[in-house]
Design an enzyme around this catalytic site. Structure first.
Site, short mmCIF file in Angstrom:
data_model
loop_
_atom_site.label_atom_id
_atom_site.label_comp_id
_atom_site.label_asym_id
_atom_site.label_seq_id
_atom_site.Cartn_x
_atom_site.Cartn_y
_atom_site.Cartn_z
N ARG A 269 4.66 16.87 -7.92
CA ARG A 269 3.49 17.64 -8.34
C ARG A 269 2.46 17.70 -7.20
NH1 ARG A 269 5.14 20.20 -13.00
NH2 ARG A 269 6.23 18.71 -14.34
N LYS B 156 2.93 17.18 -0.39
CA LYS B 156 4.30 16.73 -0.19
C LYS B 156 5.27 17.91 -0.23
CE LYS B 156 5.63 12.81 -1.98
NZ LYS B 156 6.16 11.75 -2.88
N ASP C 69 10.59 9.05 -2.74
CA ASP C 69 9.57 8.04 -2.98
C ASP C 69 9.23 7.46 -1.62
OD1 ASP C 69 7.80 6.48 -4.51
OD2 ASP C 69 9.17 4.79 -4.44
N SER C 70 7.96 7.32 -1.35
CA SER C 70 7.55 6.85 -0.04
C SER C 70 6.32 5.99 -0.15
CB SER C 70 7.27 8.05 0.89
OG SER C 70 6.24 8.86 0.34
N PHE D 246 -2.28 13.23 4.56
CA PHE D 246 -2.79 12.79 3.26
C PHE D 246 -2.41 11.34 3.07
CE2 PHE D 246 1.39 14.60 2.74
CZ PHE D 246 2.04 13.79 1.84
N GLY D 247 -2.85 10.74 1.98
CA GLY D 247 -2.53 9.34 1.74
C GLY D 247 -3.16 8.44 2.79
N ASP E 95 -2.41 8.43 5.95
CA ASP E 95 -2.14 9.01 7.27
C ASP E 95 -3.25 8.77 8.30
OD1 ASP E 95 0.28 9.86 6.35
OD2 ASP E 95 -0.20 12.00 6.33
N LYS F 219 4.01 15.54 13.34
CA LYS F 219 4.15 14.55 12.28
C LYS F 219 5.55 14.62 11.66
CE LYS F 219 2.59 13.08 7.73
NZ LYS F 219 1.83 13.38 6.50
N HIS G 21 8.55 9.24 8.66
CA HIS G 21 9.55 8.70 7.74
C HIS G 21 10.13 9.81 6.87
CE1 HIS G 21 5.63 9.02 6.01
NE2 HIS G 21 6.02 8.71 4.79
#
Length: 214
Positions: free
Chosen positions: A9, A13, A75-76, A163-164, A166, A186, A191
């Site tokens: 969602r 991502k 999932d990260s 985001f997150g 970063d 990036k 990852h």
């Protein structure tokens, strides 16, 4: 052209995954809305496992049960050595703030990470981003690819991109944080880029597709 549902969602991502897999001309990535899968409270309970691989597969299986199309999920998270690998699989929920979302939740998570690392010298703030990318095909075949990126958690954010976590994550080989790098750089180092490219190669063979313009 094979349509694949991307089980997220998160607009950030989804955009990254589409860009990373864009060289694979035979794949058309659609979001959950386009797949006709409405948001459900049950989605939040799917990622209940202790490894990225298990969570990615659980998410892919959950949405594969709701769509006739192949489903891709990931999932990260960030794993900091001095914190014993935390936040790890709980990276998105690290702050415990269930009342926040988007950039506000990112801010709360980053603030708690900096609090936990207060007083820790840079030499001991090593860690890595980890991404597990999973796909479940309509015939039940499953595959998981994992990518990692080593780095250092800074004591203050740098850059407005990504985001997150970063802006806090410095990639030594680039001399910049994920928040400072261009999207292309990036994706090359990250990852998620590594995991998704490996998954793209597998899909190209499994679905009899072929990478284009690589």
């Amino acid at each position: 052209m094979t349509r694949i549902v991307v089980a997220t969602r998160s607009a950030h991502k989804l955009r990254e995954i589409r860009q990373i897999l864009s060289p694979y001309a035979g794949l058309e990535l659609i979001d959950l809305d386009d797949a006709g899968i409405p948001e459900s409270p049950g989605e939040d309970a799917v990622e209940a496992f202790e490894t990225f691989e298990e969570n990615a597969l659980a998410k892919a299986r959950y949405f594969a049960a709701r769509s006739p199309l192949p489903v891709l999920a990931d999932d990260s998270g960030i794993c900091v050595d001095v914190l014993g690998g935390a936040p790890g699989v709980r990276s998105k929920r690290f702050s415990g703030r269930t009342d926040l979302g988007g950039s506000e939740l990112d801010g709360a998570n980053n603030a708690l990470l900096l609090e936990r690392l207060s007083g820790v010298p840079e030499s001991e703030r090593t860690g890595r981003y980890v991404c597990a990318a999973a796909v479940v095909l309509p015939d039940g075949i499953e595959h998981v690819s994992v990518g990692t990126c080593e780095g250092v958690v800074l004591n203050q954010p740098r850059g407005a991109g990504g985001f997150g976590y970063d802006p806090l994550f410095l990639v030594p080989e680039a001399g910049a944080t994920f928040g400072e790098l261009s999207p292309a750089d990036k994706d090359r180092l990250s990852h998620r880029g590594k995991a998704m490219r490996a998954l793209g190669e597998w899909l190209a063979h499994a679905l009899d597709g072929s990478p284009g313009n690589r």
